[in-house]
Design an enzyme around this catalytic site. Sequence first.
Site, PDB file in Angstrom:
ATOM      1  N   HIS A  76       0.798  -1.235   0.000  1.00 24.13           N
ATOM      2  CA  HIS A  76       0.000   0.000   0.000  1.00 24.13           C
ATOM      3  C   HIS A  76       0.824   1.275   0.000  1.00 24.13           C
ATOM      4  O   HIS A  76       0.262   2.362   0.151  1.00 24.13           O
ATOM      5  CB  HIS A  76      -0.916   0.061   1.215  1.00 24.13           C
ATOM      6  N   LYS A  86      -8.058  13.704   4.171  1.00 23.13           N
ATOM      7  CA  LYS A  86      -7.122  12.570   4.135  1.00 23.13           C
ATOM      8  C   LYS A  86      -6.116  12.794   5.253  1.00 23.13           C
ATOM      9  O   LYS A  86      -6.070  13.880   5.825  1.00 23.13           O
ATOM     10  CB  LYS A  86      -6.405  12.489   2.789  1.00 23.13           C
ATOM     11  N   ARG A  87      -5.303  11.782   5.573  1.00 27.99           N
ATOM     12  CA  ARG A  87      -4.293  11.994   6.593  1.00 27.99           C
ATOM     13  C   ARG A  87      -3.379  13.155   6.205  1.00 27.99           C
ATOM     14  O   ARG A  87      -3.170  13.425   5.023  1.00 27.99           O
ATOM     15  CB  ARG A  87      -3.468  10.719   6.781  1.00 27.99           C
ATOM     16  N   LYS A 117       1.028  14.512   0.471  1.00 30.57           N
ATOM     17  CA  LYS A 117      -0.356  14.754   0.029  1.00 30.57           C
ATOM     18  C   LYS A 117      -0.589  16.237  -0.267  1.00 30.57           C
ATOM     19  O   LYS A 117      -1.604  16.622  -0.846  1.00 30.57           O
ATOM     20  CB  LYS A 117      -1.354  14.266   1.073  1.00 30.57           C
ATOM     21  N   THR A 119      -8.488   6.806  -1.991  1.00 28.71           N
ATOM     22  CA  THR A 119      -9.854   6.295  -2.090  1.00 28.71           C
ATOM     23  C   THR A 119     -10.879   7.396  -1.836  1.00 28.71           C
ATOM     24  O   THR A 119     -12.030   7.276  -2.252  1.00 28.71           O
ATOM     25  CB  THR A 119     -10.092   5.115  -1.122  1.00 28.71           C
ATOM     26  N   LYS A 168     -14.706   8.269  -3.592  1.00 27.89           N
ATOM     27  CA  LYS A 168     -15.939   8.586  -2.861  1.00 27.89           C
ATOM     28  C   LYS A 168     -16.474   9.949  -3.264  1.00 27.89           C
ATOM     29  O   LYS A 168     -17.689  10.137  -3.419  1.00 27.89           O
ATOM     30  CB  LYS A 168     -15.671   8.573  -1.347  1.00 27.89           C
TER      31      LYS A 168
HETATM   32  C1  26W Z   1       4.408   2.736   9.853  1.00 21.99           C
HETATM   33  C2  26W Z   1       3.669   1.536   9.498  1.00 21.99           C
HETATM   34  C3  26W Z   1       2.659   1.811   8.434  1.00 21.99           C
HETATM   35  C4  26W Z   1       3.069   1.925   7.134  1.00 21.99           C
HETATM   36  C5  26W Z   1       2.156   2.107   6.141  1.00 21.99           C
HETATM   37  C6  26W Z   1       1.336   1.905   8.763  1.00 21.99           C
HETATM   38  C7  26W Z   1       0.398   2.073   7.764  1.00 21.99           C
HETATM   39  C8  26W Z   1       0.814   2.163   6.454  1.00 21.99           C
HETATM   40  C9  26W Z   1      -0.235   2.243   5.364  1.00 21.99           C
HETATM   41  C10 26W Z   1       0.236   1.455   4.181  1.00 21.99           C
HETATM   42  C11 26W Z   1      -0.619   3.591   4.967  1.00 21.99           C
HETATM   43  C12 26W Z   1      -1.876   3.639   4.128  1.00 21.99           C
HETATM   44  O1  26W Z   1      -2.965   3.738   4.653  1.00 21.99           O
HETATM   45  N1  26W Z   1      -1.715   3.645   2.804  1.00 21.99           N
HETATM   46  C13 26W Z   1      -2.802   4.003   1.944  1.00 21.99           C
HETATM   47  O2  26W Z   1      -3.501   2.845   1.534  1.00 21.99           O
HETATM   48  C14 26W Z   1      -4.655   3.187   0.789  1.00 21.99           C
HETATM   49  C15 26W Z   1      -5.403   1.918   0.500  1.00 21.99           C
HETATM   50  O3  26W Z   1      -4.708   1.140  -0.413  1.00 21.99           O
HETATM   51  C16 26W Z   1      -4.285   3.941  -0.469  1.00 21.99           C
HETATM   52  O4  26W Z   1      -5.440   4.352  -1.128  1.00 21.99           O
HETATM   53  C17 26W Z   1      -3.442   5.165  -0.130  1.00 21.99           C
HETATM   54  O5  26W Z   1      -2.957   5.763  -1.310  1.00 21.99           O
HETATM   55  C18 26W Z   1      -2.269   4.757   0.745  1.00 21.99           C
HETATM   56  O6  26W Z   1      -1.559   5.903   1.192  1.00 21.99           O
END
Ligand code: 26W
Length: 811
Positions: free
Chosen positions: A348, A534-535, A540, A642, A646
Amino acid sequence: MTLTIEQFKEEFSQTFEGLYAFDLAQSSPIQQYTALGNFLKVYSSDNWNNTNQEYLDKQVKQVYYFSMEFLPGRMLKSNLLNLGILDTVRSGLKEMGLDFEEIVQAEVDPALGNGGLGRLASCFMDSIASLGIPGNGNGIRYRYGLFQQKFVDGYQVELPENWLRNGNVWEVRKENKAVLIRFGGQVSLVKGAAGNLKPVYTQTQNILAVPYDTGMIGYQNEVVNNLRLWSAEIPPEEEIHYHTIAEREQVNQITEVLYPDDSNYEGQVLRLRQEYFFTSAGIQSIVRYYKQSGLAWQHFPDKIAVHINDTHPALCIPELMRILLDEENLSWEQAWEITKKTMSYTNHTILQEAMEKWPVQMVQDLLPRIYQIIEEINHRHIEKKLLSYTPELTYRTAIIADGYVKMANLAIIGSHSINGVAQLHTEILMQDTLKDFYQMYPAKFNNKTNGITQRRWLHLANEGLTKLIDEKIGTAWKTSPSELKLFKAFVNDPATLDRLAEIKLANKKTLAAYIKQEFHMKLDPTALFDVQIKRLHAYKRQLLNALHILDRYLQIKDDPEAVIQPRVFIFGAKAAPSYVYAKQIIKLINAIADLVNHDPVVGDKLKVVFVENYGVSLAELIIPAAEVSEQISLAGKEASGTSNMKLMLNGALTVATLDGANVEIRDFVGEENMFLFGLNDQEVYAFYENGSYHSREIYENNPRLHRILDTLIDGTIPNIETEGRVIFDSLVYYNDEYFVLKDFDSYVAAQEKVDQLYQDVGSWNQKSLLNIASSGPFSADFTIKRYAEEIWKTSFFTPGAYQKIHLTEPI
Ligand code: 26W
């Protein structure tokens, strides 16, 4: 099974009395909600039970979606909708003199995730159940969810999110399904009776993992799947060993709180404990379930698919190996075959700083046996690949290197499928981030573009628009999302376009009323509503949005008489508590809001709202009211996104870079129906390679931008002495890592086009309609269908009921 209003009233009253033993008229909304939840649990219990029973009896293949995060949102309304009794219950409650919306609001929104990854997992749960796919979620029951965000003087402050304060009606504690998890201690391999090596553990810390199950109700198809979240407890038989509060605390800590970070890897042992805790618990319970079938081990992958949502659950791989080797006495080769065939992994993110890697010593100390197995996997991998590849390439793919265990490498080597979440993202993985692996295992790589559930994000969140669409094209789009394209037929129908505009205005009024009530700000609902939710992360580029707002502010100040399209800029974002720069951007935007919103010269021409505590529930309120969707990440950085989907589904027009799924949105809706700007990923890479980007030159040569940037440090914006300076320096002196200045001019040009088009109400509404009508391909139903067919090989099995979802691939 049909439920009449009368029956509902009767049964609901009984449920209430049984629970509370006092008069409904005296009750609080939380009590009413709790009673309604209990009623629904009973109402759907047969389906839940039957679904489980049929999966078991028919021995169908099941998928287990392992995710550290789930963001289900409030469940009451979606459960009612999916059970087909939303209208009945709403009417019944009304007749009883109860306020349905108040009851809905009484539910806490469980924030058991950070952002996109967690919400995707929950959209997937909805689609998996709605498609009748035998599937289960597996995760952690965090005692505290993602922090509650408050602003104090414009600064983000984090408060604990005690979401279980009033209990949780949907979950069922299953202490009889608990499993033991072993941490630490020593392990030695001793020769067993059959001559094989068996591990003997000493001085381990044993923790009980207790599952809490929540029914995942499919859309009107009688399917109820299972989401299993694990909670850590002291095993009853070991209570005696836990003497001190500190020792007891250490156990509770494991599932105490969600890591509030989605972008920065922190090598903390507690997180590693969490990861092993829920993967081991999940894999153990799967194996126990499988053994009931009496089938031979080699059939395991024919009955079980395990999906690893990002690398967080990658320990599923060595954990399954451990059980097959140590407890079931399989040979390494057999166990490895089974494990690889069972596991699949989704990546992701390509952000280097988010890549999980654990210090070898930490893994060895906490998980000695698991470490041995990872070492062996690594050893065999290297040995085998050295036969066909250069040592350089081979060692770049090692799982253990430079003193770390690299989780992505483990996930790739141990899975039969690796997918990215949008075409561009998958392309970048194959050509760049994971190119060594792509060379080794081209057939493992595939793309699965993300999707969202149209049932929550349109049907439930935007009832006005749903009604219009239902009237025009019928209701089939709820189960056949490609049908949304039929709405295109109304693009030249003035009556439909007018209705669309009325609905949007009504939704904007609803949002404005909420903002008035919560933040004491008055908005003009006829202004253009521009949304970025978004975060908060530098990539971003909320900052680019902020600079554009400053640009408008300065223009209004320069020429207060000039006619300008009034706009409300709405932000929703949480920053990781440790991410200082992101928090500084929040402070900056709040300071800009303070300045702009209170300037009488500006009036309604420009308003800035940063909503506190953004989450799924607020998204449901904001998205239907949005007219512009800000998808402005630096090209090549956003895996998919995402909220873009939406917002489009709700008729917003997208301002976007060609990043993540924006590229596919462009392909479906056409670039004439959105506002593209900025560098593309190739151009960004070229700059990285030749080092020819110099942001300071832009500052020096672009007077408009120069003036905007100076407002960060010259006192124009009050109370940002520190933040203004840091942000200014990052953009001007530290070479603007995310090309904000580089993309600024083309961003502003796109925004000018937005304003122009907005004057042309008819064309705007037409484009809005085309966006809605083109969003069917982004339904999670399609995404899940592709996962099921191409990766999991699960069948579309529907217990009892007729399979209702009809998925013709969109063109
Ligand atoms: C630090 C550990 C960690 C690393 C990455 C925790 C969480 C993450 C996630 C991968 C971050 C995340 O939410 N990524 C998002 O995933 C969405 C679903 O696929 C995508 O639409 C977003 O672009 C992506 O940033």
